[in-house]
Scaffold this active site. Structure first.
Site, PDB file in Angstrom:
ATOM      1  N   HIS A 361      86.570 -22.550  -1.232  1.00 43.17           N
ATOM      2  CA  HIS A 361      85.713 -23.715  -0.952  1.00 43.17           C
ATOM      3  C   HIS A 361      84.258 -23.378  -0.738  1.00 43.17           C
ATOM      4  O   HIS A 361      83.454 -24.290  -0.531  1.00 43.17           O
ATOM      5  CB  HIS A 361      86.208 -24.458   0.293  1.00 43.17           C
ATOM      6  CG  HIS A 361      87.383 -25.341   0.044  1.00 43.17           C
ATOM      7  ND1 HIS A 361      87.262 -26.623  -0.438  1.00 43.17           N
ATOM      8  CD2 HIS A 361      88.707 -25.129   0.197  1.00 43.17           C
ATOM      9  CE1 HIS A 361      88.457 -27.164  -0.560  1.00 43.17           C
ATOM     10  NE2 HIS A 361      89.365 -26.268  -0.182  1.00 43.17           N
ATOM     11  N   LYS A 540      77.000 -36.835   5.735  1.00 44.56           N
ATOM     12  CA  LYS A 540      77.749 -35.588   5.529  1.00 44.56           C
ATOM     13  C   LYS A 540      77.441 -34.678   6.705  1.00 44.56           C
ATOM     14  O   LYS A 540      76.557 -34.976   7.501  1.00 44.56           O
ATOM     15  CB  LYS A 540      77.336 -34.928   4.209  1.00 44.56           C
ATOM     16  CG  LYS A 540      75.811 -34.833   4.008  1.00 44.56           C
ATOM     17  CD  LYS A 540      75.437 -34.240   2.655  1.00 44.56           C
ATOM     18  CE  LYS A 540      75.581 -35.171   1.502  1.00 44.56           C
ATOM     19  NZ  LYS A 540      76.543 -34.705   0.520  1.00 44.56           N
ATOM     20  N   ARG A 541      78.157 -33.566   6.831  1.00 43.73           N
ATOM     21  CA  ARG A 541      77.825 -32.614   7.885  1.00 43.73           C
ATOM     22  C   ARG A 541      76.343 -32.246   7.810  1.00 43.73           C
ATOM     23  O   ARG A 541      75.764 -32.189   6.728  1.00 43.73           O
ATOM     24  CB  ARG A 541      78.683 -31.346   7.769  1.00 43.73           C
ATOM     25  CG  ARG A 541      80.122 -31.540   8.224  1.00 43.73           C
ATOM     26  CD  ARG A 541      80.205 -32.003   9.663  1.00 43.73           C
ATOM     27  NE  ARG A 541      79.885 -30.921  10.572  1.00 43.73           N
ATOM     28  CZ  ARG A 541      80.768 -30.290  11.344  1.00 43.73           C
ATOM     29  NH1 ARG A 541      82.027 -30.666  11.349  1.00 43.73           N
ATOM     30  NH2 ARG A 541      80.394 -29.306  12.130  1.00 43.73           N
ATOM     31  N   LYS A 546      72.515 -28.552   2.915  1.00 44.68           N
ATOM     32  CA  LYS A 546      72.603 -29.942   2.449  1.00 44.68           C
ATOM     33  C   LYS A 546      71.238 -30.639   2.516  1.00 44.68           C
ATOM     34  O   LYS A 546      71.046 -31.701   1.959  1.00 44.68           O
ATOM     35  CB  LYS A 546      73.642 -30.706   3.271  1.00 44.68           C
ATOM     36  CG  LYS A 546      75.080 -30.200   3.028  1.00 44.68           C
ATOM     37  CD  LYS A 546      76.082 -30.973   3.891  1.00 44.68           C
ATOM     38  CE  LYS A 546      77.513 -30.481   3.774  1.00 44.68           C
ATOM     39  NZ  LYS A 546      78.269 -31.098   2.663  1.00 44.68           N
ATOM     40  N   LYS A 652      82.660 -40.627  -4.035  1.00 42.69           N
ATOM     41  CA  LYS A 652      82.939 -41.931  -3.408  1.00 42.69           C
ATOM     42  C   LYS A 652      81.798 -42.896  -3.693  1.00 42.69           C
ATOM     43  O   LYS A 652      82.019 -44.069  -3.990  1.00 42.69           O
ATOM     44  CB  LYS A 652      83.100 -41.771  -1.893  1.00 42.69           C
ATOM     45  CG  LYS A 652      84.203 -40.829  -1.460  1.00 42.69           C
ATOM     46  CD  LYS A 652      84.057 -40.502   0.040  1.00 42.69           C
ATOM     47  CE  LYS A 652      84.879 -39.302   0.448  1.00 42.69           C
ATOM     48  NZ  LYS A 652      84.484 -38.779   1.767  1.00 42.69           N
TER      49      LYS A 652
END
Ligand SMILES: *Cc1c(COP(=O)(O)O)cnc(C)c1O
Length: 804
Positions: A361, A540-541, A546, A652
Site C-alpha cells: 500500500h 482525507k488524512r 497529500k 468516490k
C-alpha cells in the site's frame, strides 16, 4: 391497507408489514422495552436486529453452499476495517429501504434519524481500512466464499474535536452501546502465546510461550447486493486465560486480582492512530501476531474439518495480507505446518506460499514496516528462527541476493511478505510500476511474474446508491437498475450526455444535494453558504504528501487576489476540508490549525466572504464522507506525484460527479484516462519530474521567486495575518516550504494556482460543467470494487463465485 402503505408497490407493503411486526417483536423480546418507553436508540436496535435476522438467513445458507461445493475460500487479513454505519447499507442491499421507511413512519419515526443514530465503526485509519470494508461488501455481492479477519478494537480511531482551531483527540466509544450486528462466539476461543523459549524434542521443535492470552471471535455478517450472499467479518477480542486471580482477591488485593484481564485486554484496546509509522512497538507487534495466530488457527481448523490432505491447502485456501501488518502469517503458517504437523520445512514454505498473497500500500520509506530482531525475537522466538531459515533458503536459491529479509539489524516485513507470497500486488497501475522500480526492484528481477496490479475500487452500493439517492434515482430512470451490480453499465449514460434535458436533471440532482448539505452546515455549524457556490472538497488524512498546505496556501492567494479587485467577476467557492492528523504528527496538526485560522479570518471578511468561504469539518469519518461527496463539485487530489499509492476518495468523487483537480499520482492517472483529459484538471510534476526536481539545489527558493502569489501568501504566514495573537505561529510551515520542501509544495504552486483559475472559469459555464460532471459519472464504472475483487479472484486467488 392503511393510507401510508398505499403509495408503495405491493411487495414493499408486505415487507413493511412484516418488518414492522419484527421491529416490535425485537423491541419487546430482545431489547425489553415497551413502545411507549422506547428511545431512538432502542428503535434503532430493534430495527437492526430485525434486519440482522434476514442477513443471518442468507449467511447461513451461504456457508452451507460453500461447504457443499468444497469451494476455495478467501481469507482477508487486515488490521483495519473502516466500516462506518451498517444499518442503511444492509437495508439497501436487502431491498428493504422503502419498507423500513414505511414501517418506521407507521411507528411515528423517521428512518433517516434512526439510521443517523448509529455510531460509525471506525476500526481503521483511512483508505487502507476503507478498502477492506469495500472488499467485504463486494465479496458478498459477487458470492465469493470469504472471511474477513481483524481485531475488535474497543476504541476505534479517535474522535477529533477542535479547540481554538487545534486538533484534540478523544477516545472513540462505538461499543458504549450494544453493537447489534455481531454474534459473540464464547465457544470458539483460541490461545495465542508470546515470548518464552524454543527447544528440540526428538527432532521436533517445540515453542513454550511465556505468556498466553485468549482470542474470542465476534462475527458480523456482511450481506451483498440483493441479499443473495453473506460472509462474516470475524474480529478477535483479547482476554486473559484466567481472567480473575481469586487468590489475590481473597488476600484483599482487588486491583491485582483484576490485573491479568486488564493486561490481556490491552491487546484489543485501541487502533493505532497512525497509518504511516508504528508507535508503541511491542504492543503493535503483539496485536499483529495476536490476530494472525487466531485467524490461521481458525483457517486450519475449518480446512481440516473438510479435508485431510495438507497438500490441498493452496487449492482450498487463499489468504490475502492487506499490507504488511499481517506479514507474520508467513512464518506462523510454516510453524503450524512444520512444527505442529510434521510437514518437511521447505515443503511447508511452498504450501504456505501457495496460500499467501500480499498487497503493498505504500512506497513511503518511513511507512515500510520493520522490526528490530531483538524485540521480535523476544516476543516470537520461534518465528525469528523460521524467518532466518526462510531467508537462508531464499538466499541459497538466489545467491545474487536481491534483497535480504534482514537489513540494518531489522526484519523487513515487506521483503518477508514478498518472499512468502505467490503474488504481490500494487493498488494502481502507476504504483505497481513504481514498486518494480523502487522497493522491490531486486526481488522483481528474481521473480518477474510475482508482482501484479489490482487497481483499487469502491463499492457502488454505499458510495452511490445509498449516499446519493438523487443521482442514483436519475441513473436508474435513465438506464435501468443493472448498474448497481454491474457498474460498467454506467457507460449507457453516454448517449444521454448530449441531451439537454438529461443534463438539466443531472445538474438538478447535484443542486438538491448541495441544498441539503448547506442546510446541514447552517444548522450544525452556523455557517451560511450559497448552494450555488462551487463546493470544493479535500477530505482525507492530513499528511504532507497529500498537501493540504498547498491547498490552503492557494486559498490564501485567492483571497488576496479578491481583495485587490473586489469588483471583478469572481466565482464563489466554498472550500471544505476534513481529515485527522496522527496525534504525534506535529506538522500535520499545525496544518489543521492553520486551515482553521484561515477559515476564521476569511469567513469574517466582509469584502471577500461572498466569494470565498472555508470550513474544516471536524471528525472526518465514513458517514461524513457520505454527506460531503454527493454535494461536491470539485475533488482535490493533489498529492506529490509518486507518493499516493492509489487513493479511493478520488474514485468516490468522480462517481458522484465531482470533477478532479489533481496530479498524475496513484489512480488519478486511471481516472483521467477513463473520464478523458478534457474532463479532468491536471497540473503539476510527474513522479519522474518530482525526483529530478528534488535534485535541484534551492528548488523551493527558485519556485518562490518565480511566483509572486506564492511569495505573498507565504508572507501572510510570516506576518501573523492569521495568528495576530501569536505572529510566529506559522513560521514553521513557511520555513518548511521555503526550505527543504520535500513534498514540493512551492514547485507545484504556480501550476496549481493556474489550474484553479481554469476551474473557476469552467464553473462559470454551468451547463458545460454539468456535462463534464455527468461524463465523470458515466465513465467511472471501472472503479467499482467488484471489478477489483474479480481481478483478485482471477489473477491471485483462483477463486470462483458461487452465485451467478
Ligand atoms: C475513502 C475514505 C478514505 C480514503 O481517502 P483518500 O482520499 O483516498 O485518502 C479515508 N477515510 C474515509 C473515511 C474514507 O471514506
Amino acid at each position: 391497507m392503511t393510507q401510508t402503505l398505499h403509495a408503495v408497490p405491493a411487495g414493499d407493503a408486505i415487507d413493511a408489514t412484516a418488518l414492522k411486526a419484527d421491529v416490535l417483536k425485537h423491541l419487546t423480546f430482545t431489547i425489553g422495552r415497551a413502545p411507549e418507553d422506547a428511545a431512538l436508540g432502542d428503535w434503532r436496535m430493534a430495527l437492526s436486529f430485525a434486519v440482522r435476522d434476514r442477513i443471518t438467513e442468507s449467511w447461513l445458507a451461504s456457508e452451507r453452499a460453500a461447504r457443499e461445493a468444497g469451494a476455495k475460500r478467501v481469507y482477508y487479513l487486515s488490521l483495519e476495517f473502516l466500516i462506518g454505519r451498517l444499518l442503511e447499507d444492509a437495508l439497501v442491499n436487502l431491498g428493504l429501504a422503502e419498507a423500513a421507511e414505511v414501517a418506521l413512519r407507521d411507528l411515528g419515526l423517521a428512518l433517516g434519524e434512526v439510521v443517523a443514530d448509529e455510531p460509525d465503526a471506525a476500526l481503521g485509519n483511512g483508505g487502507l481500512g476503507r478498502l477492506a470494508a469495500c472488499f467485504m461488501e463486494s465479496l458478498a455481492t459477487i458470492g465469493c466464499p470469504a472471511i474477513g479477519y481483524g481485531i475488535r478494537y474497543e476504541h476505534g480511531l479517535f474522535r477529533q474535536q477542535f479547540e481554538h482551531g487545534r486538533q484534540v483527540e478523544l477516545p472513540e466509544l462505538w461499543l458504549e452501546q450494544q453493537h447489534p450486528w455481531e454474534f459473540e462466539r464464547p465457544g470458539s476461543r483460541l490461545r495465542v502465546g508470546f515470548g518464552g523459549h524454543v527447544h528440540q524434542v526428538e527432532g521436533r521443535t517445540i515453542w513454550h510461550p511465556a505468556e498466553e492470552v485468549e482470542a474470542e471471535a465476534f462475527d458480523t455478517p456482511i450481506v451483498g447486493w440483493e441479499g443473495q450472499w453473506a460472509n462474516p467479518l470475524r474480529l478477535w477480542s483479547a482476554r486473559a486465560v484466567y481472567p480473575f486471580d481469586l487468590n489475590r482477591f481473597n488476600h484483599g488485593d482487588f486491583r491485582g486480582a483484576a490485573e491479568p484481564e486488564a493486561l490481556a485486554r490491552t491487546i484489543s484496546r485501541v487502533l493505532y492512530p497512525d497509518d504511516t509509522t508504528d508507535e508503541g512497538k511491542a504492543l503493535r507487534l503483539k496485536q499483529e501476531y495476536f490476530f494472525v495466530a487466531a485467524s490461521l488457527a481458525d483457517i486450519l481448523c475449518r480446512f481440516e474439518r473438510d479435508f485431510d490432505d495438507l497438500a490441498l491447502l493452496p487449492e482450498k485456501v487463499a489468504i490475502q495480507l492487506n499490507d504488511t501488518h499481517p506479514a507474520v502469517a508467513g512464518p506462523e503458517l510454516v510453524r503450524l505446518l512444520h512444527d505442529e504437523r510434521g510437514v518437511e520445512f521447505s515443503r511447508a514454505v511452498e504450501i504456505a506460499r501457495g496460500c499467501l498473497s500480499y498487497t503493498n500500500h505504500t512506497l513511503l520509506p518511513e511507512a515500510l514496516e520493520s522490526w528490530s530482531e531483538g524485540l521480535f525475537g523476544h516476543l516470537l522466538p520461534r518465528h525469528l528462527e523460521i524467518i532466518e531459515r526462510i531467508d537462508a533458503e531464499h538466499y541459497g536459491a538466489h545467491p545474487d541476493r536481491p534483497g535480504s529479509i534482514f537489513e540494518h539489524g531489522e526484519i523487513q516485513m515487506g521483503t518477508l511478505s514478498f518472499v512468502m507470497a505467490h503474488k504481490v500486488n500494487g493498488v494502481s497501475a502507476l504504483h505497481t510500476e513504481l514498486m518494480k522500480e523502487t522497493v522491490f526492484e531486486g526481488l522483481h528481477q528474481v521473480h518477474p511474474d510475482r508482482i501484479v496490479n489490482q487497481t483499487n475500487g469502491v463499492t457502488p452500493r454505499r458510495w452511490l446508491k445509498s449516499c446519493n439517492a438523487a443521482l442514483s434515482d436519475l441513473i436508474t430512470e435513465t438506464i435501468g437498475a443493472g448498474w448497481v451490480r454491474d457498474l460498467s453499465q454506467l457507460e449507457r449514460l453516454e448517449p444521454h450526455l448530449g441531451d439537454g434535458a438529461f443534463i438539466n436533471r443531472y445538474a438538478a440532482a447535484k443542486r438538491a444535494n448541495k441544498a441539503v448539505f448547506s442546510n446541514w452546515l447552517a444548522g450544525d455549524y452556523g455557517l451560511k453558504v450559497d448552494p450555488d457556490a462551487m463546493f470544493d472538497a479535500q477530505i482525507k488524512r492530513i499528511h504532507e504528501y497529500k498537501r493540504q498546505h498547498l491547498n490552503i496556501l492557494q486559498t490564501i492567494a485567492a483571497w488576496q487576489a479578491i481583495h485587490d479587485d473586489p469588483q471583478a467577476d469572481w466565482t464563489p467557492r466554498l472550500k471544505i476540508f476534513g481529515g485527522k492528523a496522527a496525534p504525534g504528527y506535529h506538522f500535520a496538526k499545525d496544518i489543521i490549525r492553520l486551515i482553521n485560522d484561515v477559515a476564521a479570518r476569511l469567513n469574517a471578511d466582509p469584502v471577500t466572504s461572498k466569494y470565498l468561504q472555508v470550513i474544516f469539518l471536524p471528525n472526518y469519518n465514513v458517514s461524513l464522507a457520505e454527506r460531503i461527496i454527493p454535494a461536491s463539485d470539485l475533488s482535490e487530489q493533489i498529492s506529490t506525484a509518486g507518493k499516493e499509492a492509489s487513493g479511493t476518495g478520488n474514485m468516490k468523487f468522480a462517481l458522484n460527479g465531482a470533477l478532479t483537480i489533481g496530479t498524475l499520482d496513484g489512480a488519478n492517472v486511471e481516472i483521467r484516462e477513463q473520464v478523458g483529459p478534457e474532463n479532468f484538471f491536471l497540473f503539476g510534476m510527474t513522479a519522474a519530474e518530482v525526483t529530478a526536481r528534488r535534485a535541484v539545489p534551492d528548488h523551493a527558493r527558485r519556485a518562490i521567486e518565480g511566483s509572486a502569489p506564492l511569495a505573498r501568501a507565504l508572507g501572510a504566514l510570516r506576518d501573523g495575518t492569521f495568528s495576530p495573537d501569536e505572529p510566529g505561529r506559522y513560521h514553521g510551515i513557511a520555513d518548511n516550504i521555503a526550505g527543504g520542501d520535500h513534498f514540493l509544495v512551492a514547485s507545484d504552486f504556480a501550476a496549481y494556482h493556474a489550474a484553479q483559475t481554469d476551474v473557476s472559469r469552467a464553473y462559470g459555464d454551468r451547463e458545460t460543467w454539468a456535462r463534464m460532471a455527468a461524463r465523470n459519472t458515466a465513465r467511472s464504472g471501472w472503479f467499482s470494487s467488484d471489478r477489483t475483487i474479480r481481478g483478485y479472484m482471477g489473477e491471485i486467488w483462483g477463486a470462483a463465485p458461487l452465485i451467478d
